[in-house]
Motif scaffolding. Structure first.
Motif, PDB file in Angstrom:
ATOM      1  N   GLU A  16       0.839  -1.208   0.000  1.00 25.91           N
ATOM      2  CA  GLU A  16       0.000   0.000   0.000  1.00 25.91           C
ATOM      3  C   GLU A  16       0.869   1.251   0.000  1.00 25.91           C
ATOM      4  N   GLU A  19       4.731   3.518  -5.125  1.00 26.02           N
ATOM      5  CA  GLU A  19       4.538   3.770  -6.557  1.00 26.02           C
ATOM      6  C   GLU A  19       4.545   2.441  -7.299  1.00 26.02           C
ATOM      7  N   TRP A  21       5.392   0.911 -10.837  1.00 22.91           N
ATOM      8  CA  TRP A  21       5.994   1.028 -12.155  1.00 22.91           C
ATOM      9  C   TRP A  21       5.903  -0.317 -12.848  1.00 22.91           C
ATOM     10  N   GLN A  26       4.306   4.577 -14.971  1.00 22.21           N
ATOM     11  CA  GLN A  26       3.766   4.611 -13.618  1.00 22.21           C
ATOM     12  C   GLN A  26       2.261   4.386 -13.734  1.00 22.21           C
ATOM     13  N   ILE A  27       1.788   3.335 -13.074  1.00 20.25           N
ATOM     14  CA  ILE A  27       0.387   2.918 -13.132  1.00 20.25           C
ATOM     15  C   ILE A  27      -0.315   3.391 -11.862  1.00 20.25           C
ATOM     16  N   GLU A  28      -1.466   3.994 -12.023  1.00 25.30           N
ATOM     17  CA  GLU A  28      -2.260   4.414 -10.862  1.00 25.30           C
ATOM     18  C   GLU A  28      -2.842   3.185 -10.171  1.00 25.30           C
ATOM     19  N   HIS A  29      -2.503   3.027  -8.903  1.00 26.37           N
ATOM     20  CA  HIS A  29      -3.032   1.916  -8.114  1.00 26.37           C
ATOM     21  C   HIS A  29      -2.771   2.224  -6.642  1.00 26.37           C
ATOM     22  N   THR A  30      -3.539   1.622  -5.764  1.00 23.97           N
ATOM     23  CA  THR A  30      -3.358   1.847  -4.328  1.00 23.97           C
ATOM     24  C   THR A  30      -2.120   1.158  -3.792  1.00 23.97           C
ATOM     25  N   LYS A  31      -1.623   0.149  -4.539  1.00 20.22           N
ATOM     26  CA  LYS A  31      -0.425  -0.596  -4.145  1.00 20.22           C
ATOM     27  C   LYS A  31       0.640  -0.438  -5.221  1.00 20.22           C
ATOM     28  N   GLY A  32       1.881  -0.566  -4.782  1.00 20.20           N
ATOM     29  CA  GLY A  32       2.994  -0.545  -5.720  1.00 20.20           C
ATOM     30  C   GLY A  32       3.949  -1.672  -5.408  1.00 20.20           C
ATOM     31  N   PRO A 105      -4.377  -3.668 -10.729  1.00 19.63           N
ATOM     32  CA  PRO A 105      -5.401  -3.198 -11.666  1.00 19.63           C
ATOM     33  C   PRO A 105      -5.317  -3.952 -12.993  1.00 19.63           C
ATOM     34  N   TYR A 110      -3.104  -0.400 -20.655  1.00 20.42           N
ATOM     35  CA  TYR A 110      -1.767   0.200 -20.648  1.00 20.42           C
ATOM     36  C   TYR A 110      -0.800  -0.443 -21.643  1.00 20.42           C
TER      37      TYR A 110
END
Length: 159
Positions: A16, A19, A21, A26-32, A105, A110
């Motif tokens: 959570e 970022e 990647w 860079q993908i928008e998501h609540t987790k990286g 996601p 993408y």
């Protein structure tokens, strides 16, 4: 003409607030993804597959996760370095086939931009780079959204 194939596999934990990647974007998501570099699992498997095909060890050998100069590095830089290494030995990319395993996601929207980004980094035709995405039907660490995995196979040639 000499032909070789290579295979890459990588996994990164998802966390959570980090970022995310993936494929140079860079993908928008609540987790990286968590890692020493930017943790771009797709680029890492492509690097490993290329290095393996050229019999040049793996990404960790060339870019150690204990070396501070690689902390947070953009994996596109690592990919450029890998291409320079294999091309210095006379190898060229024939094609790359990759699969991203991620529950959320959804990655399909993408993929065209990832292909454009990575083919530019590698100086190859977009038609020579396949990127696919799948879920694990909510099974395992990918399905539980604890991590992301990716696979890649490559074909390299030398005249």
């Amino acid at each position: 003409m000499k032909i070789r194939t290579g295979f890459g596999y990588d996994v990164h934990q998802l966390k959570e607030g980090s970022e995310f990647w993936l494929g140079g974007l860079q993908i928008e998501h609540t987790k990286g993804a968590v890692g020493h570099s930017d943790a771009d699992v797709l680029i890492h498997v492509i690097c490993d597959a290329l290095l393996g095909a050229a019999n040049m060890r793996d990404i960790g050998f060339h870019f150690s996760d204990t070396d501070p100069k690689f902390k947070g590095i953009d994996s596109k830089i690592l990919l450029k370095e890998v291409l320079a290494l294999i091309r210095n030995e006379g190898w060229e990319v024939g094609n790359i086939d990759s699969t991203i395993c991620l529950q959320q996601p959804k990655i399909n929207p993408y993929i065209p931009e990832m292909k454009k980004c990575l083919s530019n980094v590698m100086d190859i035709d977009q038609g020579d780079l396949s990127i696919k995405a799948t879920t694990t039907e909510k099974l395992g660490f990918v399905g539980k959204e604890e991590g992301v995995a990716a696979f890649a196979t490559v074909l390299i040639t030398k005249n």
